[in-house]
Design a protein around this motif. Structure first.
Motif, PDB file in Angstrom:
ATOM      1  N   GLU A  95       0.817  -1.210   0.000  1.00 38.82           N
ATOM      2  CA  GLU A  95       0.000   0.000   0.000  1.00 38.82           C
ATOM      3  C   GLU A  95       0.850   1.259   0.000  1.00 38.82           C
ATOM      4  O   GLU A  95       0.418   2.316  -0.486  1.00 38.82           O
ATOM      5  CB  GLU A  95      -0.948   0.012   1.206  1.00 38.82           C
ATOM      6  CG  GLU A  95      -1.892   1.203   1.230  1.00 38.82           C
ATOM      7  CD  GLU A  95      -2.793   1.266   2.443  1.00 38.82           C
ATOM      8  OE1 GLU A  95      -3.401   2.328   2.679  1.00 38.82           O
ATOM      9  OE2 GLU A  95      -2.881   0.253   3.185  1.00 38.82           O
ATOM     10  N   GLN A  96       2.074   1.141   0.509  1.00 32.16           N
ATOM     11  CA  GLN A  96       2.892   2.328   0.740  1.00 32.16           C
ATOM     12  C   GLN A  96       4.094   2.449  -0.190  1.00 32.16           C
ATOM     13  O   GLN A  96       4.932   3.321   0.014  1.00 32.16           O
ATOM     14  CB  GLN A  96       3.348   2.338   2.197  1.00 32.16           C
ATOM     15  CG  GLN A  96       2.177   2.436   3.173  1.00 32.16           C
ATOM     16  CD  GLN A  96       2.629   2.620   4.594  1.00 32.16           C
ATOM     17  OE1 GLN A  96       3.643   2.084   4.996  1.00 32.16           O
ATOM     18  NE2 GLN A  96       1.866   3.393   5.348  1.00 32.16           N
ATOM     19  N   GLU A  97       4.187   1.601  -1.175  1.00 32.59           N
ATOM     20  CA  GLU A  97       5.290   1.746  -2.119  1.00 32.59           C
ATOM     21  C   GLU A  97       4.790   1.516  -3.543  1.00 32.59           C
ATOM     22  O   GLU A  97       3.813   0.805  -3.766  1.00 32.59           O
ATOM     23  CB  GLU A  97       6.433   0.787  -1.788  1.00 32.59           C
ATOM     24  CG  GLU A  97       6.074  -0.675  -1.822  1.00 32.59           C
ATOM     25  CD  GLU A  97       7.230  -1.549  -1.370  1.00 32.59           C
ATOM     26  OE1 GLU A  97       8.280  -1.020  -0.972  1.00 32.59           O
ATOM     27  OE2 GLU A  97       7.074  -2.774  -1.411  1.00 32.59           O
ATOM     28  N   ALA A 201       5.071   5.215   8.133  1.00 33.70           N
ATOM     29  CA  ALA A 201       4.263   4.016   7.906  1.00 33.70           C
ATOM     30  C   ALA A 201       2.813   4.171   8.330  1.00 33.70           C
ATOM     31  O   ALA A 201       1.990   3.286   8.064  1.00 33.70           O
ATOM     32  CB  ALA A 201       4.896   2.816   8.614  1.00 33.70           C
ATOM     33  N   GLY A 202       2.494   5.251   9.022  1.00 36.81           N
ATOM     34  CA  GLY A 202       1.102   5.493   9.388  1.00 36.81           C
ATOM     35  C   GLY A 202       0.518   4.350  10.187  1.00 36.81           C
ATOM     36  O   GLY A 202       1.064   3.942  11.222  1.00 36.81           O
ATOM     37  N   TYR A 204       0.569   1.354   9.695  1.00 35.92           N
ATOM     38  CA  TYR A 204       1.452   0.177   9.756  1.00 35.92           C
ATOM     39  C   TYR A 204       2.651   0.394  10.676  1.00 35.92           C
ATOM     40  O   TYR A 204       3.470  -0.517  10.848  1.00 35.92           O
ATOM     41  CB  TYR A 204       1.962  -0.178   8.356  1.00 35.92           C
ATOM     42  CG  TYR A 204       0.869  -0.548   7.379  1.00 35.92           C
ATOM     43  CD1 TYR A 204       0.246  -1.782   7.426  1.00 35.92           C
ATOM     44  CD2 TYR A 204       0.462   0.358   6.409  1.00 35.92           C
ATOM     45  CE1 TYR A 204      -0.758  -2.122   6.533  1.00 35.92           C
ATOM     46  CE2 TYR A 204      -0.538   0.030   5.503  1.00 35.92           C
ATOM     47  CZ  TYR A 204      -1.153  -1.208   5.569  1.00 35.92           C
ATOM     48  OH  TYR A 204      -2.146  -1.537   4.678  1.00 35.92           O
TER      49      TYR A 204
END
Length: 278
Positions: A95-97, A201-202, A204
């Motif tokens: 989701e983050q990359e 990472a929020g 995560y």
């Protein structure tokens, strides 16, 4: 005398395999992407009283692969063994990359192995040689925040397992090597700025912090296998008259892989790995 070409020999397992294989009597062509990082290998070889032929090879560059293999055959007359060791670590969750990050991991850890093996196969077929590919327990067990890395190693495992019977019909033996945790500077090896990663990472973040803490401890010298120990298992496989298709380099790695292979519904692995992030 056996001519053995090894990728990724500037540090760690690859460096140790190069030195130990040379000590065992092989003519070693030790390759790395950046020859500016060759001093550690030169020093280790000198300390061991062995000679290695150090050459440039970037597994993501077809021209570099071809040039190195051509030069090796010109210098030594043959290639009897290829040890695919080059690779890189990576941390992240999808989701983050971006997909480019995933593709980069696949390029080094999977397509680099495929490309180097493909280029070496005519020579290995001529010599009735062998291919040893350093995979990972991460090629059997998917691990948190290692989605891209594990995907690449899973792909390597499938590729080599499928290639093994085909290659055997022309006299080439194919083997996979699965190390577990090997003592290293884990965070430095993946190029991670941990505080920045966790901060970015929020949702995560807590899971990532837990994973990094657990894994940094697992890769510490007190807990993990040494690069020399992993390399010894690889050189033993290289010397075996009838090499196994798959080995693990430590008791811990064997136990970890065995857990997955007996886990038909995935619950045992999931219970273990979710414990790393919660």
């Amino acid at each position: 005398m056996t001519i053995t070409l090894i990728t990724g020999t500037s540090t760690g397992i690859g460096l140790q395999v190069a030195v130990q294989a040379a000590a065992a009597g092989h003519t070693v062509v030790a390759t790395m992407r950046d020859l500016g990082k060759a001093d550690a290998l030169r020093s280790a070889a000198s300390d061991a009283g062995v000679t290695v032929d150090i050459r440039q090879l970037d597994v993501t560059d077809a021209a570099s692969i071809a040039a190195c293999i051509e030069a090796t055959v010109a210098a030594h007359g043959a290639i009897d063994a290829l040890i695919n060791n080059a690779g890189s670590g990576h941390l992240g969750t999808i989701e983050q990359e971006g997909l480019d990050a995933v593709r980069d991991v696949m390029e080094v850890n999977f397509f680099g192995v495929v490309a180097t093996t493909r280029a070496a196969m005519p020579h290995l077929r001529a010599s009735k040689g062998r291919v040893l590919t350093v995979s990972s327990v991460g090629g059997i067990v998917g691990q948190p925040f290692n989605e891209a890395y594990c995907a690449a190693k899973f792909a390597v495992e499938g590729f080599m397992e499928a290639l093994a019977p085909v290659a055997a019909t022309v006299g080439v033996r194919v083997s996979l090597v699965e190390p577990g945790a090997v003592s290293s500077d884990f965070v430095a090896n993946v190029g991670a700025d941990v505080p920045a990663m966790v901060a970015a990472a929020g949702a995560y973040g807590p899971a990532l912090a837990g994973y990094i803490a657990r894994t940094t401890a697992a890769f510490s010298p007190a807990a993990a296998q040494t690069p020399a120990g992993a390399a010894a298992a690889i050189v033993e496989l290289l010397l075996a008259e009838t090499p196994a298709v798959r080995i693990q380099t430590s008791d811990a790695a064997r136990a970890f892989v065995a857990r997955k292979l007996a886990d038909l519904d995935g619950s045992a692995v999931f219970t273990e790995t979710i414990g790393w992030v919660s």
